[in-house]
Design a protein around this motif. Sequence first.
Motif, mmCIF file in Angstrom:
data_model
loop_
_atom_site.group_PDB
_atom_site.id
_atom_site.type_symbol
_atom_site.label_atom_id
_atom_site.label_comp_id
_atom_site.label_asym_id
_atom_site.label_seq_id
_atom_site.Cartn_x
_atom_site.Cartn_y
_atom_site.Cartn_z
ATOM 1 N N GLN A 181 2.177 9.752 61.295
ATOM 2 C CA GLN A 181 1.083 9.462 62.238
ATOM 3 C C GLN A 181 -0.053 8.697 61.556
ATOM 4 O O GLN A 181 -0.660 7.818 62.168
ATOM 5 C CB GLN A 181 0.558 10.757 62.864
ATOM 6 C CG GLN A 181 1.497 11.372 63.870
ATOM 7 C CD GLN A 181 1.779 10.425 65.043
ATOM 8 O OE1 GLN A 181 1.006 9.536 65.365
ATOM 9 N NE2 GLN A 181 2.923 10.616 65.672
ATOM 10 N N GLU A 182 -0.331 9.002 60.310
ATOM 11 C CA GLU A 182 -1.378 8.272 59.578
ATOM 12 C C GLU A 182 -0.960 6.826 59.339
ATOM 13 O O GLU A 182 -1.786 5.904 59.429
ATOM 14 C CB GLU A 182 -1.673 8.968 58.244
ATOM 15 C CG GLU A 182 -2.384 10.304 58.405
ATOM 16 C CD GLU A 182 -2.483 11.080 57.111
ATOM 17 O OE1 GLU A 182 -3.540 11.691 56.892
ATOM 18 O OE2 GLU A 182 -1.510 11.078 56.316
ATOM 19 N N ILE A 183 0.311 6.621 59.054
ATOM 20 C CA ILE A 183 0.819 5.264 58.863
ATOM 21 C C ILE A 183 0.711 4.475 60.165
ATOM 22 O O ILE A 183 0.278 3.316 60.174
ATOM 23 C CB ILE A 183 2.271 5.289 58.336
ATOM 24 C CG1 ILE A 183 2.292 5.869 56.925
ATOM 25 C CG2 ILE A 183 2.894 3.897 58.374
ATOM 26 C CD1 ILE A 183 3.679 6.156 56.399
ATOM 27 N N ILE A 184 1.083 5.101 61.265
ATOM 28 C CA ILE A 184 0.967 4.451 62.573
ATOM 29 C C ILE A 184 -0.500 4.119 62.862
ATOM 30 O O ILE A 184 -0.822 3.020 63.334
ATOM 31 C CB ILE A 184 1.554 5.350 63.694
ATOM 32 C CG1 ILE A 184 3.046 5.571 63.482
ATOM 33 C CG2 ILE A 184 1.269 4.772 65.075
ATOM 34 C CD1 ILE A 184 3.869 4.305 63.520
ATOM 35 N N SER A 185 -1.385 5.020 62.559
ATOM 36 C CA SER A 185 -2.812 4.791 62.773
ATOM 37 C C SER A 185 -3.293 3.602 61.937
ATOM 38 O O SER A 185 -4.061 2.753 62.427
ATOM 39 C CB SER A 185 -3.598 6.050 62.420
ATOM 40 O OG SER A 185 -4.971 5.829 62.578
ATOM 41 N N LEU A 186 -2.843 3.519 60.698
ATOM 42 C CA LEU A 186 -3.208 2.383 59.850
ATOM 43 C C LEU A 186 -2.665 1.068 60.412
ATOM 44 O O LEU A 186 -3.340 0.028 60.354
ATOM 45 C CB LEU A 186 -2.692 2.597 58.428
ATOM 46 C CG LEU A 186 -3.441 3.628 57.586
ATOM 47 C CD1 LEU A 186 -2.686 3.882 56.273
ATOM 48 C CD2 LEU A 186 -4.871 3.173 57.319
ATOM 49 N N ALA A 187 -1.470 1.126 60.955
ATOM 50 C CA ALA A 187 -0.881 -0.081 61.544
ATOM 51 C C ALA A 187 -1.714 -0.552 62.732
ATOM 52 O O ALA A 187 -1.970 -1.755 62.883
ATOM 53 C CB ALA A 187 0.565 0.184 61.966
ATOM 54 N N TYR A 188 -2.161 0.368 63.566
ATOM 55 C CA TYR A 188 -3.013 -0.006 64.693
ATOM 56 C C TYR A 188 -4.369 -0.519 64.220
ATOM 57 O O TYR A 188 -4.933 -1.443 64.812
ATOM 58 C CB TYR A 188 -3.177 1.149 65.682
ATOM 59 C CG TYR A 188 -2.030 1.253 66.641
ATOM 60 C CD1 TYR A 188 -1.886 0.332 67.686
ATOM 61 C CD2 TYR A 188 -1.067 2.252 66.521
ATOM 62 C CE1 TYR A 188 -0.823 0.410 68.566
ATOM 63 C CE2 TYR A 188 0.001 2.331 67.398
ATOM 64 C CZ TYR A 188 0.115 1.414 68.420
ATOM 65 O OH TYR A 188 1.168 1.490 69.291
#
Length: 120
Positions: free
Chosen positions: A4-11
């Motif tokens: 989820q943190e990786i996805i947040s960084l991608a956004y």
Amino acid sequence: MSFQEIISLAYDLKDTLEQEPVVVHLEALNHQLNQHQSLLMMTDRFHALQEDYTRLWELYGDDHPQLIEVQKQLHQQKIMIDAHPLVRDYLKAYGQVRTLYRSIQTEVFDPFHTPIKGCL
């Protein structure tokens, strides 16, 4: 780091890129292109000529005089579109954005492009 943190960084990266000056400039030029009536008419004419060319080619093949004439018109229309100052500005801005995205691809994502054992 969690998924989820990786996805947040991608956004976050996406949001940051959308506010990058070269991207904002490209979007503004794109909007101008889509509002420019004479340029829209030129591109409509270009697409109509493409359709004519395809239809004639399917009917008569490569050497039909009518096909050759439409090909000349198509080429002239493309030159007119490409010479338009707004199109030239857009293509220049597009090149800058493409360079930015290519560098992100190289730095961020290319290291992950490794073959999985047993897969081609």
